[in-house]
Motif scaffolding. Structure first.
Motif, PDB file in Angstrom:
ATOM      1  N   LEU A   1       0.341  -1.203   0.036  1.00  0.00           N
ATOM      2  CA  LEU A   1      -0.317  -0.263  -0.108  1.00  0.00           C
ATOM      3  C   LEU A   1       1.217   0.829  -0.211  1.00  0.00           C
ATOM      4  CD1 LEU A   1      -2.742   1.523   0.734  1.00  0.00           C
ATOM      5  CD2 LEU A   1      -2.290   1.117   3.115  1.00  0.00           C
ATOM      6  N   TRP A   2       0.320   1.969  -0.950  1.00  0.00           N
ATOM      7  CA  TRP A   2       1.066   3.165  -0.764  1.00  0.00           C
ATOM      8  C   TRP A   2      -0.193   4.394  -1.013  1.00  0.00           C
ATOM      9  CZ3 TRP A   2       0.168   8.457  -2.170  1.00  0.00           C
ATOM     10  CH2 TRP A   2       0.794   9.038  -2.216  1.00  0.00           C
ATOM     11  N   LEU A   3      -0.059   5.005   0.175  1.00  0.00           N
ATOM     12  CA  LEU A   3      -1.058   6.669   1.270  1.00  0.00           C
ATOM     13  C   LEU A   3      -1.099   7.917   1.299  1.00  0.00           C
ATOM     14  CD1 LEU A   3      -4.368   5.350   3.039  1.00  0.00           C
ATOM     15  CD2 LEU A   3      -3.506   7.336   3.323  1.00  0.00           C
ATOM     16  N   GLY A   4      -1.707   8.263   1.066  1.00  0.00           N
ATOM     17  CA  GLY A   4      -0.927   9.990   1.086  1.00  0.00           C
ATOM     18  C   GLY A   4      -1.236  10.790  -0.085  1.00  0.00           C
ATOM     19  N   ARG A   5      -1.364  12.255   0.101  1.00  0.00           N
ATOM     20  CA  ARG A   5      -1.315  12.713  -1.819  1.00  0.00           C
ATOM     21  C   ARG A   5       0.109  12.810  -2.524  1.00  0.00           C
ATOM     22  NH1 ARG A   5      -1.069  16.828   3.268  1.00  0.00           N
ATOM     23  NH2 ARG A   5       1.330  17.525   2.623  1.00  0.00           N
ATOM     24  N   ILE A   6      -0.873  12.888  -3.737  1.00  0.00           N
ATOM     25  CA  ILE A   6       0.224  12.419  -4.620  1.00  0.00           C
ATOM     26  C   ILE A   6       0.184  14.025  -5.066  1.00  0.00           C
ATOM     27  CG2 ILE A   6      -0.168  11.637  -6.818  1.00  0.00           C
ATOM     28  CD1 ILE A   6      -2.080   9.657  -6.185  1.00  0.00           C
ATOM     29  N   GLY A   7       1.971  14.039  -4.256  1.00  0.00           N
ATOM     30  CA  GLY A   7       2.453  15.582  -4.884  1.00  0.00           C
ATOM     31  C   GLY A   7       3.549  15.440  -5.605  1.00  0.00           C
ATOM     32  N   LYS A   8       5.195  15.631  -5.688  1.00  0.00           N
ATOM     33  CA  LYS A   8       6.080  15.175  -6.108  1.00  0.00           C
ATOM     34  C   LYS A   8       7.023  15.681  -4.531  1.00  0.00           C
ATOM     35  CE  LYS A   8       6.814  18.456 -10.505  1.00  0.00           C
ATOM     36  NZ  LYS A   8       7.624  19.437 -11.034  1.00  0.00           N
TER      37      LYS A   8
ATOM     38  N   LYS B   1       4.594 -12.837  -9.967  1.00  0.00           N
ATOM     39  CA  LYS B   1       3.293 -12.668  -9.862  1.00  0.00           C
ATOM     40  C   LYS B   1       1.882 -12.961  -8.562  1.00  0.00           C
ATOM     41  CE  LYS B   1       4.368 -13.807 -13.544  1.00  0.00           C
ATOM     42  NZ  LYS B   1       4.881 -12.741 -15.479  1.00  0.00           N
ATOM     43  N   ASP B   2       2.032 -12.566  -7.923  1.00  0.00           N
ATOM     44  CA  ASP B   2       1.269 -12.271  -6.556  1.00  0.00           C
ATOM     45  C   ASP B   2       1.541 -11.010  -5.649  1.00  0.00           C
ATOM     46  OD1 ASP B   2       3.214 -13.000  -5.435  1.00  0.00           O
ATOM     47  OD2 ASP B   2       2.203 -14.708  -4.036  1.00  0.00           O
ATOM     48  N   VAL B   3       1.485 -10.705  -5.953  1.00  0.00           N
ATOM     49  CA  VAL B   3       2.216  -8.597  -5.529  1.00  0.00           C
ATOM     50  C   VAL B   3       2.097  -8.081  -6.400  1.00  0.00           C
ATOM     51  CG1 VAL B   3       4.158  -7.721  -4.400  1.00  0.00           C
ATOM     52  CG2 VAL B   3       4.007 -10.164  -4.662  1.00  0.00           C
ATOM     53  N   VAL B   4       1.081  -6.655  -5.560  1.00  0.00           N
ATOM     54  CA  VAL B   4       0.321  -5.773  -6.830  1.00  0.00           C
ATOM     55  C   VAL B   4       0.798  -4.169  -5.422  1.00  0.00           C
ATOM     56  CG1 VAL B   4      -1.056  -7.204  -7.790  1.00  0.00           C
ATOM     57  CG2 VAL B   4      -1.913  -5.838  -5.052  1.00  0.00           C
ATOM     58  N   LEU B   5       0.387  -3.418  -6.238  1.00  0.00           N
ATOM     59  CA  LEU B   5       1.355  -2.014  -5.866  1.00  0.00           C
ATOM     60  C   LEU B   5      -0.297  -1.155  -5.261  1.00  0.00           C
ATOM     61  CD1 LEU B   5       2.382   0.010  -3.540  1.00  0.00           C
ATOM     62  CD2 LEU B   5       3.354   0.940  -5.633  1.00  0.00           C
ATOM     63  N   LEU B   6      -1.019  -1.160  -4.299  1.00  0.00           N
ATOM     64  CA  LEU B   6      -2.421   0.017  -4.421  1.00  0.00           C
ATOM     65  C   LEU B   6      -1.772   1.189  -3.623  1.00  0.00           C
ATOM     66  CD1 LEU B   6      -5.005  -0.066  -4.402  1.00  0.00           C
ATOM     67  CD2 LEU B   6      -5.622  -1.145  -1.993  1.00  0.00           C
ATOM     68  N   VAL B   7      -2.683   2.018  -5.038  1.00  0.00           N
ATOM     69  CA  VAL B   7      -2.222   3.332  -4.203  1.00  0.00           C
ATOM     70  C   VAL B   7      -3.617   4.074  -3.861  1.00  0.00           C
ATOM     71  CG1 VAL B   7      -1.044   5.471  -5.616  1.00  0.00           C
ATOM     72  CG2 VAL B   7       0.286   3.548  -5.823  1.00  0.00           C
TER      73      VAL B   7
ATOM     74  N   TYR C   1       2.598   5.641 -16.423  1.00  0.00           N
ATOM     75  CA  TYR C   1       2.753   4.031 -15.810  1.00  0.00           C
ATOM     76  C   TYR C   1       1.231   4.196 -16.431  1.00  0.00           C
ATOM     77  CZ  TYR C   1       6.891   5.524 -12.097  1.00  0.00           C
ATOM     78  OH  TYR C   1       7.932   6.391 -11.797  1.00  0.00           O
ATOM     79  N   GLN C   2       0.996   4.183 -17.205  1.00  0.00           N
ATOM     80  CA  GLN C   2      -0.914   3.321 -17.895  1.00  0.00           C
ATOM     81  C   GLN C   2      -0.514   2.402 -18.855  1.00  0.00           C
ATOM     82  OE1 GLN C   2      -1.604   5.628 -21.636  1.00  0.00           O
ATOM     83  NE2 GLN C   2       0.340   6.945 -21.599  1.00  0.00           N
ATOM     84  N   ASN C   3       0.392   2.015 -19.159  1.00  0.00           N
ATOM     85  CA  ASN C   3       0.564   0.511 -18.792  1.00  0.00           C
ATOM     86  C   ASN C   3       1.099  -0.419 -18.162  1.00  0.00           C
ATOM     87  OD1 ASN C   3       1.020   1.369 -21.874  1.00  0.00           O
ATOM     88  ND2 ASN C   3       3.196   1.324 -22.114  1.00  0.00           N
ATOM     89  N   GLU C   4       1.326   0.118 -17.179  1.00  0.00           N
ATOM     90  CA  GLU C   4       1.063  -0.816 -16.049  1.00  0.00           C
ATOM     91  C   GLU C   4       0.036  -0.809 -14.816  1.00  0.00           C
ATOM     92  OE1 GLU C   4       3.872  -2.483 -15.293  1.00  0.00           O
ATOM     93  OE2 GLU C   4       5.081  -1.553 -16.887  1.00  0.00           O
ATOM     94  N   ILE C   5      -1.361  -0.323 -14.455  1.00  0.00           N
ATOM     95  CA  ILE C   5      -2.618   0.437 -14.886  1.00  0.00           C
ATOM     96  C   ILE C   5      -3.066  -0.779 -14.927  1.00  0.00           C
ATOM     97  CG2 ILE C   5      -4.287   1.161 -13.904  1.00  0.00           C
ATOM     98  CD1 ILE C   5      -2.039   4.196 -14.212  1.00  0.00           C
ATOM     99  N   GLY C   6      -3.758  -1.511 -13.631  1.00  0.00           N
ATOM    100  CA  GLY C   6      -4.259  -1.982 -14.123  1.00  0.00           C
ATOM    101  C   GLY C   6      -3.766  -3.903 -13.367  1.00  0.00           C
ATOM    102  N   LYS C   7      -2.680  -4.251 -14.053  1.00  0.00           N
ATOM    103  CA  LYS C   7      -1.851  -5.284 -13.646  1.00  0.00           C
ATOM    104  C   LYS C   7      -1.258  -5.975 -12.430  1.00  0.00           C
ATOM    105  CE  LYS C   7      -0.303  -4.705 -18.419  1.00  0.00           C
ATOM    106  NZ  LYS C   7       0.345  -4.269 -19.675  1.00  0.00           N
ATOM    107  N   SER C   8      -0.385  -4.987 -12.315  1.00  0.00           N
ATOM    108  CA  SER C   8       0.643  -4.756 -10.861  1.00  0.00           C
ATOM    109  C   SER C   8       0.467  -3.426  -9.647  1.00  0.00           C
ATOM    110  CB  SER C   8       2.257  -5.369 -11.048  1.00  0.00           C
ATOM    111  OG  SER C   8       2.821  -4.859 -11.911  1.00  0.00           O
ATOM    112  N   LEU C   9      -0.624  -2.595 -10.603  1.00  0.00           N
ATOM    113  CA  LEU C   9      -0.084  -1.564 -10.034  1.00  0.00           C
ATOM    114  C   LEU C   9      -1.814  -0.878 -10.154  1.00  0.00           C
ATOM    115  CD1 LEU C   9       1.431   1.072  -8.988  1.00  0.00           C
ATOM    116  CD2 LEU C   9       1.520   1.074 -11.089  1.00  0.00           C
ATOM    117  N   LEU C  10      -2.702  -0.371  -9.259  1.00  0.00           N
ATOM    118  CA  LEU C  10      -4.008  -0.660  -9.284  1.00  0.00           C
ATOM    119  C   LEU C  10      -3.857   1.064  -8.176  1.00  0.00           C
ATOM    120  CD1 LEU C  10      -5.548  -3.461  -7.854  1.00  0.00           C
ATOM    121  CD2 LEU C  10      -5.228  -2.603 -10.065  1.00  0.00           C
ATOM    122  N   PHE C  11      -4.321   1.986  -9.159  1.00  0.00           N
ATOM    123  CA  PHE C  11      -4.609   3.273  -8.270  1.00  0.00           C
ATOM    124  C   PHE C  11      -6.651   3.600  -8.127  1.00  0.00           C
ATOM    125  CE2 PHE C  11      -1.118   4.800 -10.813  1.00  0.00           C
ATOM    126  CZ  PHE C  11      -0.740   5.279  -9.838  1.00  0.00           C
TER     127      PHE C  11
END
Length: 392
Positions: free
Chosen positions: A214-221, A242-248, A262-272
């Motif tokens: 999990l990454w949780l917070g304000r999405i700023g630089k 194949k069993d690990v995902v990052l949830l933003v 990161y559009q090519n990664e979203i929906g695979k191992s990366l979820l926003f």
């Protein structure tokens, strides 16, 4: 005591200062003090309102800064209300808008002043320079000059961490500074979550049987989300897991740019997931195996404490500020460089269940010892009494 707290952000805003100020008010009220909050108005509010000890003054929304609202530092109608109150001390939480108004009130009413420096503004100067052709170097110099001038002004100074105190010392503020970590109400992170909700969420997003980071917070630089994502994706490439995902979870001015990058990664191992309600954050901590952060701009680190209170293991980029909270390998994990992060992430994911529980519990206990509300109360009252004795 009768205490006036002037802040440009307050509940139901979702940010560290708003949360800390709400908890501060509740603690002081529970000990029998009279607390008046002076803050910005709610969205769409056109006139001043004063209810249940909260004076709200309409302000302008700042789209470039998370839609925070900024009110004028002069408000005659609000002043007429406040001058009828016999304040023992006035406490300002920021440097602009409402907080400037608080300084004016303290001076004209001859009330002792306390100021908390919550934010390391050098890490936020991109919001000053962005689109305004102001070199970042000049923006940083302007911030240093401003904070130094405020710090040397009359009144007591509070910082929430030794890191913030070191910053003020570097700026040339040589007067007494009190380190008072913000009290944190972690009670909502203690209990279990709804099992049916968890199962439904995991099924909806295809996360059944997955290890969730999990990454949780304000999405700023300044939050350095890209480093967290890049390191995570590099770990996946090396491990072929194949069993690990990052949830933003979160929102902010950098969200659209990062989504595109990161559009090519979203929906695979990366979820926003975007923004969630403040009361829902406990759910996301608790369904996760690990809380990941690469930020080095925190003055106290509320999200780390929330994760640890949820008994979720933390993997964070090393920062001097985290030393009291995270003991590497004992209450959580720290990394400096890319290779160390790769090793630590593998180590955490491979931990036996009993060892995971042990580290999570030790992190939980460390939070309780550092951020108890009684400890906060004793420290803040000591600062108020010092301000009154100094008779600024």
């Amino acid at each position: 005591m009768t205490i006036g707290i002037f802040t440009d952000t307050y509940y139901p805003d979702v940010n560290g200062v708003a949360t800390a100020t709400k908890i501060q008010r509740d603690i002081l009220l529970s000990h029998g003090h009279n607390v008046i909050i002076v803050t910005t108005g709610m969205k769409g509010q056109k006139e001043d309102s004063f209810q249940d000890g909260i004076l709200r003054i309409p302000g302008k929304s700042l789209k470039s800064l998370y839609n925070y609202r900024m009110s004028s530092f002069i408000n005659l109608h609000a002043y007429e209300i406040l001058k009828k109150i016999d304040f023992d001390v006035i406490h300002v939480q920021q440097e602009f808008g409402i907080s400037l108004f608080g300084r004016l009130c303290a001076k004209t009413m001859d009330v002792p002043l306390v100021y908390t420096c919550h934010t390391l503004y050098e890490d936020y100067t991109n919001y000053l320079s962005h689109g305004r052709r102001i070199p970042d170097r000049l923006a940083k110099l302007a911030v240093k000059s401003l904070i130094r001038r405020i710090g040397l002004a009359e009144g007591e100074i509070i910082v929430p961490s030794h890191k913030a105190m070191r910053m003020l010392r570097d700026y040339g503020v040589d007067k007494h500074i009190a380190v008072v970590p913000n009290a944190i109400d972690l009670s909502r992170f203690y209990g279990p979550i709804d099992d049916r909700r968890q199962k439904a969420f995991l099924k909806e997003y295809g996360l059944e049987g997955k290890r969730i980071l999990l990454w949780l917070g304000r999405i700023g630089k300044e939050k350095n989300l890209e480093e967290s994502i890049d390191l995570f994706l590099e770990y996946l490439r090396r491990s072929d897991r194949k069993d690990v995902v990052l949830l933003v979870v979160g929102d902010g001015p950098e969200k659209e740019r990062i989504l595109h990058h990161y559009q090519n990664e979203i929906g695979k191992s990366l979820l926003f997931l975007g923004k969630v309600e403040h009361d829902d954050t406990a759910f996301f901590y608790k369904i996760s195996d690990l809380f990941l952060s690469s930020s080095t701009t925190e003055t106290q680190g509320l999200t780390y404490s929330e994760a640890m209170a949820s008994q979720t293991i933390v993997l964070a980029k090393y920062d001097f500020n985290l030393e009291p909270l995270i003991v590497d390998g004992v209450t959580g994990f720290l990394y400096d460089e890319k290779e160390e992060m790769m090793r630590k992430l593998k180590q955490i994911l491979d931990l036996p269940e009993e060892k995971r529980k042990q580290i999570a519990l030790q992190g939980f206990n460390r939070c309780l010892s550092l951020f108890s509300q009684q400890s906060y109360y004793e420290r803040i009252i000591e600062v108020y009494e010092r301000a009154i004795r100094q008779d600024y």
